[in-house]
Enzyme design. Structure first.
Site, mmCIF file in Angstrom:
data_model
loop_
_atom_site.group_PDB
_atom_site.id
_atom_site.type_symbol
_atom_site.label_atom_id
_atom_site.label_comp_id
_atom_site.label_asym_id
_atom_site.label_seq_id
_atom_site.Cartn_x
_atom_site.Cartn_y
_atom_site.Cartn_z
ATOM 1 C CG ASP A 133 22.130 -24.960 -1.681
ATOM 2 O OD1 ASP A 133 23.067 -25.608 -1.183
ATOM 3 O OD2 ASP A 133 22.295 -23.887 -2.292
ATOM 4 C CG HIS A 148 25.759 -23.551 1.336
ATOM 5 N ND1 HIS A 148 26.542 -22.510 0.898
ATOM 6 C CD2 HIS A 148 24.906 -23.836 0.324
ATOM 7 C CE1 HIS A 148 26.168 -22.169 -0.332
ATOM 8 N NE2 HIS A 148 25.180 -22.966 -0.710
ATOM 9 C CG ASP A 207 26.164 -21.435 -4.463
ATOM 10 O OD1 ASP A 207 25.207 -21.356 -5.258
ATOM 11 O OD2 ASP A 207 26.027 -21.807 -3.272
ATOM 12 C CG HIS A 208 25.447 -25.577 -5.504
ATOM 13 N ND1 HIS A 208 25.468 -26.476 -4.467
ATOM 14 C CD2 HIS A 208 25.026 -24.410 -4.990
ATOM 15 C CE1 HIS A 208 25.062 -25.858 -3.364
ATOM 16 N NE2 HIS A 208 24.777 -24.614 -3.645
ATOM 17 C CG HIS A 228 20.722 -26.344 -6.683
ATOM 18 N ND1 HIS A 228 21.613 -26.938 -5.813
ATOM 19 C CD2 HIS A 228 20.711 -25.029 -6.363
ATOM 20 C CE1 HIS A 228 22.099 -26.012 -5.005
ATOM 21 N NE2 HIS A 228 21.577 -24.844 -5.318
ATOM 22 C CG HIS A 252 21.167 -21.605 -7.043
ATOM 23 N ND1 HIS A 252 20.507 -21.833 -5.858
ATOM 24 C CD2 HIS A 252 20.284 -20.980 -7.866
ATOM 25 C CE1 HIS A 252 19.271 -21.348 -5.942
ATOM 26 N NE2 HIS A 252 19.109 -20.838 -7.150
ATOM 27 C CG HIS A 299 17.429 -24.110 -2.985
ATOM 28 N ND1 HIS A 299 17.581 -23.030 -2.148
ATOM 29 C CD2 HIS A 299 18.556 -24.151 -3.729
ATOM 30 C CE1 HIS A 299 18.749 -22.449 -2.384
ATOM 31 N NE2 HIS A 299 19.361 -23.105 -3.343
HETATM 32 FE FE FE Z 1 24.153 -22.920 -2.603
HETATM 33 ZN ZN ZN Z 2 21.439 -22.993 -4.135
#
Ligand code: FE
Ligand code: ZN
Length: 248
Positions: free
Chosen positions: A128, A166, A56-57, A52, A54, A111
């Site tokens: 996530d 995570h 942090d990915h 996805h 985001h 998400h």
């Molecule tokens: Fe994440």
């Molecule tokens: Zn995420």
């Protein structure tokens, strides 16, 4: 096929999916730990698979593409506008080839609306959407959408290895125990937990993850005590998800 978990940022996991000396990397939140893992494993980078959009990915994609020109970057057609350097935008049930491997795309929105799982050789990379004993927050979809996405993942074979985005499993299990104090599988999983907790199995998740257990009497009772208006699976799921958002 071999999978290597690569911790990134605070509590993210990227994964190297290794076959025949080449790796696809799932969710590179940053580049440096990925480059180090490639060296450690003695493999070359061939593809990036993003679950996805985001940061942090996908935060490592720009540097990885610069260092490994020409690699394939795969993301959902829905999230692709927010993911850098996408070369292949996929949709539900598409098949992504990587050498001899074939990853099936499972679209699981909620998400984010373009959330996808890569399912390959009995391994599900869920980002996530599905966590160890938990699920992602509803940033772009609603409870009904997340319930449908998780229900779809729950139909994967019980022996499926679940590689999530995570390391939240310990705190998720504390919440699971609050939802189901009498669930012995939750207590056992918490007492046996080691870090990293990835991968789990779908069987583990079905037995312990309250977000996959909306039809269990114990979960229904907990949901009723936390605002569920009725006992439909979506109402139960929504009440448990809402409770988790404020659970300490
Ligand atoms: Fe994440
Ligand atoms: Zn995420």
């Amino acid at each position: 096929m071999r999978v290597v978990a690569v911790p990134c940022l605070k509590d993210n996991y990227a994964y190297l999916v290794i076959d025949a000396g080449r790796a696809a990397v799932v969710d590179p939140g940053e580049a440096a730990p990925i480059e180090a893992a490639l060296v450690r494993e003695g493999v070359t980078l061939g593809a990036i698979w993003a679950t996805h959009h985001h940061h942090d990915h996908v935060g490592g994609i720009q540097a990885l593409v610069a260092a490994h020109p020409g690699i394939e970057v795969v993301a959902s057609v829905v999230d692709a506008p927010k993911v850098p350097y996408v070369t292949r935008a996929v949709k539900d049930n598409d098949v992504v080839a990587f050498g001899a491997l074939r990853a099936t795309i499972i679209h699981n929105p909620a998400h984010t609306l373009g959330g996808i799982t890569f399912f390959v050789e009995g391994c599900a990379f869920t980002g996530d959407t599905l966590f160890g004993a938990g699920c992602g927050r509803l940033f772009e979809g609603d409870a009904a959408m997340m319930h449908a996405s998780l229900s779809r993942l729950a139909t994967l074979p019980p022996e499926t290895r679940v590689y999530f985005g995570h390391e939240y499993t310990a705190s998720n299990l504390r919440f699971a125990a609050a939802v189901e104090p009498d669930n012995t599988a939750v207590a056992r999983r918490a007492s046996e937990l080691t870090t990293p907790s990835t991968p789990s199995t779908m069987a583990d998740e079905l037995a312990t993850n309250p977000f996959l257990r909306s039809t269990e009497p114990s979960v229904i009772a907990a949901a009723r005590a936390h605002g569920a208006n009725d006992e439909t699976a979506i109402s139960v799921f929504a009440a448990i998800r809402g409770w988790k958002d404020s659970f300490k």
